[in-house]
Design a protein around this motif. Structure first.
Motif, short mmCIF file in Angstrom:
data_model
loop_
_atom_site.label_atom_id
_atom_site.label_comp_id
_atom_site.label_asym_id
_atom_site.label_seq_id
_atom_site.Cartn_x
_atom_site.Cartn_y
_atom_site.Cartn_z
N GLU A 15 12.70 -6.38 9.97
CA GLU A 15 13.15 -5.13 9.37
C GLU A 15 12.14 -4.68 8.32
N LYS A 16 11.76 -3.41 8.34
CA LYS A 16 10.87 -2.82 7.34
C LYS A 16 9.59 -3.63 7.12
N PRO A 17 8.74 -3.71 8.12
CA PRO A 17 7.49 -4.48 7.98
C PRO A 17 6.57 -3.98 6.87
N ALA A 18 6.75 -2.70 6.45
CA ALA A 18 5.90 -2.16 5.38
C ALA A 18 6.12 -2.89 4.05
N ARG A 19 7.17 -3.71 3.97
CA ARG A 19 7.39 -4.51 2.76
C ARG A 19 6.28 -5.52 2.54
N TYR A 20 5.54 -5.88 3.60
CA TYR A 20 4.68 -7.06 3.53
C TYR A 20 3.20 -6.79 3.78
N GLY A 22 1.06 -4.51 2.13
CA GLY A 22 0.22 -4.15 0.99
C GLY A 22 -0.61 -2.90 1.25
N ASN A 23 -1.69 -2.75 0.49
CA ASN A 23 -2.64 -1.64 0.64
C ASN A 23 -2.00 -0.27 0.36
N GLU A 24 -0.96 -0.24 -0.51
CA GLU A 24 -0.35 1.04 -0.85
C GLU A 24 -1.28 1.86 -1.75
N VAL A 25 -0.97 3.15 -1.88
CA VAL A 25 -1.73 4.02 -2.77
C VAL A 25 -1.66 3.46 -4.20
N ASN A 26 -2.80 3.40 -4.85
CA ASN A 26 -2.97 2.91 -6.23
C ASN A 26 -2.87 1.39 -6.38
N SER A 27 -2.70 0.65 -5.27
CA SER A 27 -2.76 -0.81 -5.39
C SER A 27 -4.21 -1.19 -5.66
N VAL A 28 -4.40 -2.32 -6.30
CA VAL A 28 -5.73 -2.73 -6.78
C VAL A 28 -6.38 -3.69 -5.79
N ASN A 29 -7.61 -3.42 -5.45
CA ASN A 29 -8.37 -4.31 -4.57
C ASN A 29 -9.57 -4.88 -5.32
N TYR A 244 -0.47 -0.42 -23.42
CA TYR A 244 -0.72 -0.27 -21.99
C TYR A 244 0.43 0.45 -21.29
N TYR A 245 0.07 1.35 -20.39
CA TYR A 245 1.05 2.03 -19.55
C TYR A 245 0.31 2.57 -18.32
N PRO A 246 0.86 2.39 -17.12
CA PRO A 246 0.12 2.79 -15.92
C PRO A 246 0.09 4.31 -15.71
N SER A 247 -1.08 4.87 -15.64
CA SER A 247 -1.20 6.29 -15.33
C SER A 247 -1.22 6.54 -13.83
N ALA A 248 -1.46 5.45 -13.07
CA ALA A 248 -1.47 5.55 -11.61
C ALA A 248 -0.70 4.39 -11.01
N PRO A 249 0.64 4.41 -11.13
CA PRO A 249 1.44 3.30 -10.58
C PRO A 249 1.34 3.23 -9.06
N VAL A 250 1.59 2.04 -8.53
CA VAL A 250 1.53 1.83 -7.09
C VAL A 250 2.63 2.64 -6.40
N VAL A 251 2.27 3.30 -5.31
CA VAL A 251 3.21 4.13 -4.55
C VAL A 251 3.59 3.40 -3.27
N PRO A 252 4.85 3.06 -3.10
CA PRO A 252 5.27 2.30 -1.90
C PRO A 252 5.21 3.16 -0.63
N TYR A 253 5.07 2.48 0.49
CA TYR A 253 5.08 3.16 1.78
C TYR A 253 6.48 3.60 2.18
N ILE A 254 7.46 2.83 1.74
CA ILE A 254 8.84 3.09 2.16
C ILE A 254 9.68 3.49 0.95
N LYS A 255 10.84 4.04 1.21
CA LYS A 255 11.73 4.46 0.13
C LYS A 255 12.24 3.23 -0.61
N VAL A 256 12.12 3.26 -1.93
CA VAL A 256 12.60 2.15 -2.75
C VAL A 256 13.71 2.66 -3.66
N THR A 257 14.31 1.75 -4.43
CA THR A 257 15.47 2.09 -5.24
C THR A 257 15.16 3.20 -6.25
N GLN A 258 14.02 3.08 -6.92
CA GLN A 258 13.60 4.10 -7.89
C GLN A 258 12.34 4.78 -7.33
#
Length: 621
Positions: A15-20, A22-29, A244-258
């Protein structure tokens, strides 16, 4: 180091393979071979819950600003993937590099909710890290716990190498610098832990011992050796604007709680509700500068593409420049289709006016939290809210076009009587009546009131930390009383009633105020199959009752017993700024139904205002 990305075959099975992936927008590589410290930041729940946690977003951004550190994320695999990973012997991996968690230097686990404790053991086991800290060797990550539940770390003491007490922006860099220094010098894991205990806010359980009296209460809690602090002090950021505060937080691929931008406008709360742990833990109240908030609102929306921004705090109405901030957000982003969410508002004309500007009142519902049905009980818990406030607020809301109201109450509060319980239903009926006082042509359809009751859990570092908790039978009988009383009300067709699960509440009570001996029951419950206890569909209370029997842990000792004022509590070695004397004073005031003024109306002398060199709000004004 090897990548462990899941195969297409496995991804198609779950279920929901996008959970695992990674590589979302703004994630750090980063190149794992070009950093000195790898830090796996874990939220021990499913991805959608963990991705909604602001604390991890802040620490993720903060740690990754260090060139020598790579902070990656990991969440609990849902039960479908958990089964496959065990069968296929796939170790748990981080989202960013898709490499084993065990290869990291640190595994930091957020302790947000007691019902996630068995998930912590799942994360450790799937990572091939020994569950007990005493069994770990030099090849294992240092396992750190932090967050609100770390303020009573003792039930989890056997599973963690250290705990971080306080806000993460303060001591993490000192901890990482020490680790690098000792790693380069070839020092052992034990030597690092002993040195880390000297960093403010760091608690290393293995360096302390506990003895017990014949009646089961704590006799002594003390360090094992000289040089280890007897008291661990909570760390706080006094200047929350220049931090510190994130100006570019990670954006999930799928709908999350918040699924929105979260803008933290302040920390702490001025209100002093006696049941509220967060209100005590996060004192003193510290506001973020409005110019900083405007800047971050713009940057976060631009960098994420989100269409909603939520203003986060324990009591948003108390932010001194809320109206100016909301007006700015409406003017700047309203025409661009950005919604504004305002949780944690009080029931007053100002809040209703603000909400009417940002919500479609014909679609949205209002949430009020009177917490108790009677004025007497609201005084006992120091809610600072009168029935007149509640009814006036509801009436103004109904006149403004709202017709849906959610009301949150607690059952099982100290000193509660049957009349107080019945008053929950009566208050809901009075609110419904106020709706029908409005001329019919001005109403917005039928009135819909949803009453929800949770069961009260006494928490550490609150004035109620000493009180007896209700039994499961008492909780359920109180819910039945409310249910019957709702059905007897004139406007019963307008009122819907829900109540929380008593079994979950009792277990939460045990874990909230437990000591080190509770750890063996957590471990046994996990071995029995307990996992995702915060989820109704996967919670099995029998796994826990069996664990209590097998380990000899007496549930009633931790829940169904009032503590004396001189009893040593498992968390007494932690200093949060709010003094024990203040909490005791508030406990006594609750018994006489005395209300304590909020921080803006006058300092109550809790101790937090001057903690770490701060000043009282009263002094500032």
């Amino acid at each position: 180091m090897r990548k462990l990305a899941l195969s297409d075959e496995i991804l198609l099975k779950i279920e929901k393979p996008a959970r695992y992936i990674g590589n979302e927008v703004n994630s750090v590589n980063k190149d794992v071979n070009k950093v000195d410290v790898r830090f796996a930041m874990c939220f021990p729940d499913v991805y959608e819950i963990g991705m909604s946690h602001l604390g991890i977003q802040i620490l993720y951004d903060m740690l990754n600003q260090r060139e020598d550190t790579y902070c990656e994320r990991v969440y609990s695999p849902w039960i479908d993937l958990d089964k496959i990973m065990r069968e296929e012997k796939i170790p748990l991996f981080t989202l960013e590099s898709q490499r084993p968690v065990k290869e990291c230097d640190f595994l930091g686990i957020t302790l947000q909710y007691e019902m996630c404790y068995t998930n912590i053991l799942q994360v450790l086991e799937l990572s091939l890290i020994p569950l007990l800290a005493a069994d770990r060797d030099e090849d294992c990550p240092v396992v750190i716990g932090g967050g609100p539940c770390a303020y009573n770390p003792e039930p989890l003491a056997d599973f963690f190498d250290l705990f971080y007490i306080g806000e993460g922006e303060t001591s993490y860099f000192a901890l990482l610098d020490l680790y690098k220094e000792m790693k380069e010098a070839g020092r052992t894991r034990r030597e690092f832990l002993e040195a880390a205990a000297g960093i403010p806010g760091i608690y290393v359980p293995s360096l302390y011992h506990v003895t017990y009296n014949e009646d089961g209460t704590i006799k002594e809690f003390a360090p094992n050796k000289e040089g280890i602090p007897a008291t661990v002090e909570k760390q706080v950021v006094m200047n929350v604007t220049d931090t510190y505060y994130p100006s570019a937080p990670v954006v999930p691929y799928i709908k999350v709680t918040q699924d929105r931008v979260v803008l933290e406008i302040q920390r702490g709360c001025i209100r002093g509700c006696r049941f509220c742990q967060a209100g005590m833990l996060y004192r003193p109240t510290r506001e973020r500068d409005i110019d900083m908030l405007k800047k971050y609102a713009y940057e976060m929306l631009k960098n994420t593409g989100h269409e909603e921004i939520s203003l986060s705090s324990l009591s948003s109405s108390d932010y001194s420049k809320l109206e100016e901030l909301v007006t700015y957000l409406i003017d700047e982003f309203g025409q661009k289709g950005v919604n504004i969410s305002l949780p944690s508002l009080r029931i007053d004309a100002f809040s209703l006016d603000v909400m009417s500007k940002v919500q479609d009142v014909r679609k949205s519902s209002l949430t009020f939290a009177p917490e108790a049905g009677s004025q007497r009980m609201r005084n006992v818990i120091n809610k600072g809210l009168t029935e007149e406030d509640i009814l006036s607020g509801a009436f103004q809301a109904f006149k403004g076009g709202w017709n849906k109201v959610k009301l949150y109450f607690m059952l099982g509060l100290p000193g509660e009587t049957e009349e107080d319980i019945r008053d929950i239903a009566r208050l809901a009926d009075k609110i419904a009546r106020s709706y029908y006082e409005i001329p019919k042509e001005e109403r917005n359809g039928k009135c819909q009131i949803t009453v929800s009751t949770s069961f009260f859990v006494p928490k550490p570092f609150t004035p109620f930390q000493w009180v007896r908790m209700n039994t499961m039978e008492e909780f359920l009988e109180k819910a039945r009383i409310v249910n019957r009383e709702v059905k007897d009300q004139l406007n019963r067709k307008s009122i819907k009633y829900n109540w929380h699960e008593a079994e979950v509440t009792i277990l939460e009570g045990l874990l909230a105020r437990g000591d080190r001996r509770v750890g063996k029951a957590i471990l046994k419950a996990y071995e029995n199959g307990a996992l995702y206890d915060a989820w109704s569909e996967t919670f099995h209370f029998e796994y826990w009752t069996s664990a209590f029997e097998e380990t000899g842990v007496d549930l009633a000792f931790y829940t169904d017993r009032e503590r004396s004022a001189d009893e040593i509590l498992p968390w007494d070695f932690i200093s949060i700024g709010v003094t024990k004397q203040f909490l005791l004073r508030e406990w006594e005031r609750s018994k006489s139904e005395e209300v304590t003024k909020n921080c803006r109306a006058g300092c109550s002398g809790c101790g937090a205002a001057v903690y770490k060199g701060g000043v009282c709000l009263e002094d500032k004004n």
